[in-house]
Design a protein around this motif. Structure first.
Motif, PDB file in Angstrom:
ATOM      1  N   PRO A   1      -5.685   3.265 -10.384  1.00 35.64           N
ATOM      2  CA  PRO A   1      -4.265   3.180 -10.002  1.00 35.64           C
ATOM      3  C   PRO A   1      -3.982   1.900  -9.223  1.00 35.64           C
ATOM      4  CG  PRO A   1      -5.425   4.728  -8.595  1.00 35.64           C
ATOM      5  CD  PRO A   1      -6.390   4.338  -9.675  1.00 35.64           C
ATOM      6  N   THR A   2      -2.754   1.441  -9.319  1.00 38.21           N
ATOM      7  CA  THR A   2      -2.342   0.244  -8.567  1.00 38.21           C
ATOM      8  C   THR A   2      -1.591   0.624  -7.287  1.00 38.21           C
ATOM      9  OG1 THR A   2      -0.300   0.092  -9.850  1.00 38.21           O
ATOM     10  CG2 THR A   2      -2.206  -1.158 -10.639  1.00 38.21           C
ATOM     11  N   LYS A   3      -1.099   1.864  -7.258  1.00 39.12           N
ATOM     12  CA  LYS A   3      -0.403   2.356  -6.074  1.00 39.12           C
ATOM     13  C   LYS A   3      -0.842   3.799  -5.790  1.00 39.12           C
ATOM     14  CE  LYS A   3       3.778  -0.484  -6.342  1.00 39.12           C
ATOM     15  NZ  LYS A   3       5.259  -0.492  -6.350  1.00 39.12           N
ATOM     16  N   LEU A   4      -0.868   4.149  -4.511  1.00 40.78           N
ATOM     17  CA  LEU A   4      -1.190   5.501  -4.096  1.00 40.78           C
ATOM     18  C   LEU A   4      -0.207   5.935  -3.019  1.00 40.78           C
ATOM     19  CD1 LEU A   4      -5.093   5.325  -3.779  1.00 40.78           C
ATOM     20  CD2 LEU A   4      -3.813   6.583  -5.512  1.00 40.78           C
ATOM     21  N   MET A   5       0.168   7.200  -3.050  1.00 42.97           N
ATOM     22  CA  MET A   5       1.072   7.728  -2.028  1.00 42.97           C
ATOM     23  C   MET A   5       0.272   8.270  -0.844  1.00 42.97           C
ATOM     24  SD  MET A   5       4.103   7.146  -3.086  1.00 42.97           S
ATOM     25  CE  MET A   5       4.975   8.092  -1.808  1.00 42.97           C
ATOM     26  N   VAL A   6       0.826   8.092   0.335  1.00 43.24           N
ATOM     27  CA  VAL A   6       0.234   8.652   1.548  1.00 43.24           C
ATOM     28  C   VAL A   6       1.289   9.464   2.288  1.00 43.24           C
ATOM     29  CG1 VAL A   6      -1.550   6.902   1.886  1.00 43.24           C
ATOM     30  CG2 VAL A   6       0.742   6.529   2.829  1.00 43.24           C
ATOM     31  N   THR A   7       0.822  10.456   3.031  1.00 42.01           N
ATOM     32  CA  THR A   7       1.692  11.261   3.885  1.00 42.01           C
ATOM     33  C   THR A   7       1.230  11.091   5.326  1.00 42.01           C
ATOM     34  OG1 THR A   7       2.163  12.887   2.159  1.00 42.01           O
ATOM     35  CG2 THR A   7       2.465  13.600   4.440  1.00 42.01           C
TER      36      THR A   7
ATOM     37  N   ALA B   1       2.073  -6.532   2.537  1.00 41.46           N
ATOM     38  CA  ALA B   1       3.445  -6.020   2.467  1.00 41.46           C
ATOM     39  C   ALA B   1       3.474  -4.543   2.839  1.00 41.46           C
ATOM     40  CB  ALA B   1       4.019  -6.226   1.071  1.00 41.46           C
ATOM     41  N   THR B   2       2.466  -3.803   2.390  1.00 38.56           N
ATOM     42  CA  THR B   2       2.388  -2.379   2.731  1.00 38.56           C
ATOM     43  C   THR B   2       2.236  -2.196   4.225  1.00 38.56           C
ATOM     44  OG1 THR B   2       1.379  -1.855   0.585  1.00 38.56           O
ATOM     45  CG2 THR B   2       1.099  -0.250   2.362  1.00 38.56           C
ATOM     46  N   GLU B   3       1.362  -2.991   4.838  1.00 35.20           N
ATOM     47  CA  GLU B   3       1.143  -2.885   6.285  1.00 35.20           C
ATOM     48  C   GLU B   3       2.428  -3.136   7.058  1.00 35.20           C
ATOM     49  OE1 GLU B   3      -3.292  -3.766   7.777  1.00 35.20           O
ATOM     50  OE2 GLU B   3      -2.338  -5.491   6.840  1.00 35.20           O
ATOM     51  N   GLN B   4       3.235  -4.071   6.590  1.00 37.87           N
ATOM     52  CA  GLN B   4       4.501  -4.357   7.270  1.00 37.87           C
ATOM     53  C   GLN B   4       5.427  -3.143   7.237  1.00 37.87           C
ATOM     54  OE1 GLN B   4       6.281  -7.930   5.720  1.00 37.87           O
ATOM     55  NE2 GLN B   4       4.595  -9.247   6.379  1.00 37.87           N
ATOM     56  N   ARG B   5       5.475  -2.480   6.076  1.00 42.89           N
ATOM     57  CA  ARG B   5       6.330  -1.283   5.966  1.00 42.89           C
ATOM     58  C   ARG B   5       5.820  -0.169   6.883  1.00 42.89           C
ATOM     59  NH1 ARG B   5       5.880  -2.606   0.484  1.00 42.89           N
ATOM     60  NH2 ARG B   5       4.478  -0.839   0.095  1.00 42.89           N
ATOM     61  N   LEU B   6       4.520   0.050   6.872  1.00 45.63           N
ATOM     62  CA  LEU B   6       3.948   1.106   7.704  1.00 45.63           C
ATOM     63  C   LEU B   6       4.107   0.779   9.192  1.00 45.63           C
ATOM     64  CD1 LEU B   6       0.636   1.966   5.786  1.00 45.63           C
ATOM     65  CD2 LEU B   6       2.921   2.939   5.497  1.00 45.63           C
ATOM     66  N   GLN B   7       3.979  -0.501   9.516  1.00 44.50           N
ATOM     67  CA  GLN B   7       4.137  -0.906  10.911  1.00 44.50           C
ATOM     68  C   GLN B   7       5.560  -0.651  11.390  1.00 44.50           C
ATOM     69  OE1 GLN B   7       1.465  -1.958  12.795  1.00 44.50           O
ATOM     70  NE2 GLN B   7       2.892  -1.628  14.489  1.00 44.50           N
ATOM     71  N   GLY B   8       6.527  -0.844  10.488  1.00 46.65           N
ATOM     72  CA  GLY B   8       7.918  -0.563  10.844  1.00 46.65           C
ATOM     73  C   GLY B   8       8.122   0.890  11.231  1.00 46.65           C
TER      74      GLY B   8
ATOM     75  N   ASP C   1       0.591  -0.178  -1.933  1.00 43.78           N
ATOM     76  CA  ASP C   1       0.409  -1.132  -3.024  1.00 43.78           C
ATOM     77  C   ASP C   1      -0.975  -1.761  -2.849  1.00 43.78           C
ATOM     78  OD1 ASP C   1       0.400  -3.179  -4.860  1.00 43.78           O
ATOM     79  OD2 ASP C   1       2.439  -3.836  -4.433  1.00 43.78           O
ATOM     80  N   LEU C   2      -1.920  -1.346  -3.684  1.00 43.75           N
ATOM     81  CA  LEU C   2      -3.299  -1.785  -3.519  1.00 43.75           C
ATOM     82  C   LEU C   2      -3.465  -3.283  -3.755  1.00 43.75           C
ATOM     83  CD1 LEU C   2      -5.140   1.180  -5.277  1.00 43.75           C
ATOM     84  CD2 LEU C   2      -4.504   0.922  -2.882  1.00 43.75           C
TER      85      LEU C   2
END
Length: 350
Positions: free
Chosen positions: A34-40, A187-194, A181-182
């Motif tokens: 997979p190129t993307k994985l969902m996290v909760t 970019a993923t870290e920026q979203r999670l950091q927000g 986004d693997l």
């Protein structure tokens, strides 16, 4: 889950987590990958870690991050003393977990030898500082549950708590969902950091009790394999955001060319300065309290051992990426942590 009942250490670096996904069977066996994985995610609370182990034969064992058996005489912020009066409530809560498990997985048989592990955070007055939770009375918050030797998805056991007994579920603060986004971890870290910064600004869990104030961050688990604690990770915001080691500058310094040994020494010192944060030093100091060790000159060796081992484990990824020499790093850590401890223990003794 490993044989140990102690709660796993949760890492912070997403690139390291993405790298370790290759070691997870459920991920590595997919073709194409997979190129993307969902996290909760669930709200990360700033208290002291505590676990309640409840066996099918009604035996109850309490433990902390570092102690396998807490008791009233060997306690951690009065957690054992509080739980000592709640046996009936804990057994009832165990039965509710069993009942929900049977509804969800009717063909799965409960292991008679494995405990239900209610892993959580003991929060409230005089446990930590600088967060909204200090304005609450002491209470236990379930953040993860293990049945039959494996961690269960948080969503499936949401709402299981015993409010009258001061035992709550982290689900009351809600869940957060994000796509990883693997191919673009930055970019993923920026979203999670927000998301983490929003929680750091106002704790959603404390808010459910009418208390406003600072929080800490989020703990994330992959939806496809939430039981794989090896790839759980956390995002912290505000003052809890971790210090990352500075990347070595490309090319020699302007004043002179450092030889290889001097360059390695400088990298180790720079990393030690970044990683020996006040928060980490305080954690090592609190480790001595939690394990009942003297916080004077006799405890210096254990203090240094804890903080060195914590850094070597938590910062392993950056160490490898930066080529940090463990021996040089250990000395640089000690050069920072030793005087801090001597000063702290002197103030504490007075």
């Amino acid at each position: 889950m490993s044989e140990s009942t102690l709660y796993p250490k949760i890492r912070t670096k997403l690139k390291e987590i993405i790298h370790d996904l290759q070691l997870i069977h459920e991920f590595a066996s997919e073709c194409p990958p997979p190129t993307k994985l969902m996290v909760t995610g669930t709200v990360k609370l700033h208290g002291t870690h505590a676990d309640i182990l409840i066996y099918p034969d009604n035996t109850i064992v309490l433990q902390s991050r570092n102690c396998l058996n807490l008791s009233i005489t060997a306690d951690n912020h009065e957690f054992a003393a509080s739980m000592a009066t709640k046996t009936a409530a804990l057994l009832s809560l165990r039965d509710r977990y069993y009942e929900r498990s049977k509804r969800l997985f009717p063909k799965v048989v409960i292991d008679e030898h494995a405990p239900l592990i209610l892993a959580g955070e003991w929060i409230g007055q005089n446990i930590q500082k600088g967060v909204a939770l200090v304005h609450l009375s002491k209470r236990f918050v379930i953040v993860s549950a293990s049945l039959n030797g494996g961690w269960e998805p948080d969503l499936l056991y949401a709402g299981l708590e015993s409010e009258a007994d001061g035992i709550y579920n982290i689900s009351r603060a809600g869940f957060y969902h994000a796509a990883i986004d693997l191919a673009d971890p930055e970019a993923t870290e920026q979203r999670l950091q927000g998301i983490a910064e929003e929680i750091a600004a106002e704790c959603p869990f404390a808010k459910t009790f009418g208390v406003k104030g600072a929080g800490e961050g989020v703990v994330w688990k992959f939806d496809s394999f939430p039981h794989r604690e090896r790839v759980w990770f956390k995002t912290k915001g505000g003052p809890f955001k971790p210090n990352y080691a500075p990347r070595p500058t490309k090319g020699p310094p302007s004043d002179k060319v450092l030889d290889e040994q001097s360059a390695q020494q400088k990298t180790a010192v720079d990393c030690a300065k970044a990683w020996c944060s006040e928060g980490r030093l305080e954690q090592a100091w609190d480790y001595l309290r939690e394990t009942g060790k003297e916080r004077n000159i006799k405890g210096l060796g254990l203090f240094l051992k804890w903080i060195v081992e914590d850094i070597l484990v938590e910062e392993r990824w950056d160490m490898e990426q930066l080529g940090v020499q463990p021996g040089l790093l250990k000395k640089a850590i000690a050069d920072i942590a030793k005087p801090w401890y001597i000063g702290k223990s002197g103030i504490y003794a007075s």
